[in-house]
Design a protein around this motif. Sequence first.
Motif, mmCIF file in Angstrom:
data_model
loop_
_atom_site.group_PDB
_atom_site.id
_atom_site.type_symbol
_atom_site.label_atom_id
_atom_site.label_comp_id
_atom_site.label_asym_id
_atom_site.label_seq_id
_atom_site.Cartn_x
_atom_site.Cartn_y
_atom_site.Cartn_z
ATOM 1 N N GLU A 192 -11.237 22.386 -28.701
ATOM 2 C CA GLU A 192 -12.193 21.657 -29.533
ATOM 3 C C GLU A 192 -11.970 21.952 -31.013
ATOM 4 O O GLU A 192 -12.022 21.054 -31.856
ATOM 5 C CB GLU A 192 -13.626 22.026 -29.127
ATOM 6 N N MET A 241 -9.142 22.890 -32.374
ATOM 7 C CA MET A 241 -7.889 22.253 -32.775
ATOM 8 C C MET A 241 -8.080 20.761 -33.040
ATOM 9 O O MET A 241 -7.483 20.208 -33.970
ATOM 10 C CB MET A 241 -6.824 22.477 -31.688
ATOM 11 N N GLU A 242 -8.914 20.106 -32.252
ATOM 12 C CA GLU A 242 -9.197 18.691 -32.489
ATOM 13 C C GLU A 242 -9.894 18.496 -33.834
ATOM 14 O O GLU A 242 -9.551 17.585 -34.600
ATOM 15 C CB GLU A 242 -10.075 18.132 -31.363
ATOM 16 N N ARG A 243 -10.861 19.383 -34.134
ATOM 17 C CA ARG A 243 -11.571 19.279 -35.409
ATOM 18 C C ARG A 243 -10.639 19.527 -36.591
ATOM 19 O O ARG A 243 -10.797 18.939 -37.657
ATOM 20 C CB ARG A 243 -12.741 20.265 -35.427
ATOM 21 N N ALA A 244 -9.635 20.400 -36.394
ATOM 22 C CA ALA A 244 -8.670 20.691 -37.462
ATOM 23 C C ALA A 244 -7.548 19.655 -37.509
ATOM 24 O O ALA A 244 -6.669 19.746 -38.360
ATOM 25 C CB ALA A 244 -8.082 22.085 -37.261
ATOM 26 N N GLU A 245 -7.576 18.692 -36.575
ATOM 27 C CA GLU A 245 -6.576 17.617 -36.497
ATOM 28 C C GLU A 245 -5.159 18.188 -36.301
ATOM 29 O O GLU A 245 -4.201 17.768 -36.946
ATOM 30 C CB GLU A 245 -6.635 16.714 -37.734
ATOM 31 N N CYS A 246 -5.064 19.141 -35.401
ATOM 32 C CA CYS A 246 -3.769 19.749 -35.096
ATOM 33 C C CYS A 246 -2.908 18.795 -34.270
ATOM 34 O O CYS A 246 -3.418 18.049 -33.437
ATOM 35 C CB CYS A 246 -3.959 21.046 -34.307
ATOM 36 N N VAL A 247 -1.610 18.863 -34.489
ATOM 37 C CA VAL A 247 -0.642 18.138 -33.670
ATOM 38 C C VAL A 247 0.215 19.176 -32.961
ATOM 39 O O VAL A 247 0.860 20.008 -33.614
ATOM 40 C CB VAL A 247 0.247 17.218 -34.524
ATOM 41 N N CYS A 248 0.222 19.154 -31.638
ATOM 42 C CA CYS A 248 0.982 20.139 -30.871
ATOM 43 C C CYS A 248 2.481 19.855 -30.980
ATOM 44 O O CYS A 248 2.906 18.703 -31.013
ATOM 45 C CB CYS A 248 0.565 20.126 -29.402
ATOM 46 N N LYS A 291 -2.873 24.396 -40.720
ATOM 47 C CA LYS A 291 -4.014 23.641 -41.249
ATOM 48 C C LYS A 291 -5.011 24.623 -41.879
ATOM 49 O O LYS A 291 -4.822 25.843 -41.851
ATOM 50 C CB LYS A 291 -4.699 22.872 -40.118
ATOM 51 N N GLU A 328 -10.502 26.721 -39.045
ATOM 52 C CA GLU A 328 -11.634 25.968 -38.496
ATOM 53 C C GLU A 328 -12.401 26.902 -37.568
ATOM 54 O O GLU A 328 -11.973 27.186 -36.455
ATOM 55 C CB GLU A 328 -11.131 24.748 -37.729
#
Length: 287
Positions: free
Chosen positions: A163, A165-172, A204, A207
């Motif tokens: 969750e 990582m999604e808020r930080a707009e991470c790309v795996c 990033k 977060e």
Amino acid sequence: MKMNEEHKICGEPDSGYLYKIGMFAAMNRVTVKALRFYEEEGILKPAKIDHETGYRYYRLNQIAVLHQIAALKQAGFSLEEIARINKGEDEEAILLKKKADILGKIAELTKQVAVLDGYLAKKKTSLQAPVLIKEVPECTVAYMETRLESYDSLFEKMPQMGELMERAECVCSLPEYCFTNYLESGEKEEDILVEICEAVTECKENEGDLRFKKMPKCQVASVFHKGSYNTLATSYESVLKYVEENGYEIAGAIRESYIDGVWNKEDEKDWLTEIQVPIRKADRNPR
């Protein structure tokens, strides 16, 4: 495990991600020519062939098969011998004969004997492939440091990190690389200090508890464990014994990299975990 057996993609359920032969070769530091030759010999077939374009595609957990081929080649096996094992000839008889040959030239072939011993140990444990020394490249990771009440609580923490990582707009990153760093030495059943890590394309802004860093490349003793996490101790015993007996010492936090698990495999016997122990040559003559 049959070397030409197809496996479902590791990582997220139903992701279906396929890697073109060129990318798969680069990921594993082999040549496209070698992969095509392995296909011709029937020891590592592509997961998919596009019959219109001729493109070959591979799945991420076929790395374990490539790992097995590399380990057997490192031990002095020819591709013909590897193919014979794959076709069902007496595996143990072939291994023991090769070991006897190597022991006759022990001075120059010590490394190959160690690999064979690791491969033979696989028959008595949950190892997917023998212990192999390899280099893990530098990577950027999103990570969350936390204390676990027990090992089972690890998979309660992972969705929380997802969750963030999604808020930080991470790309795996590709290939996917999700692992846990165990930050304290010794065996603990509770209050376990870990870093939960996921390789990402860039750092990033922090977060919440989510942080970012670059992890340097390192040499590791690596082994694949097939099955329940409850039997991981047997694989740890094998890899740590290998480290000690082959003149290495532990040089960092031990990693568990999760390839297949509870998130995409219903049967725990299909779970696949890679144990990575950072190592360096031990100083046998300290000043």
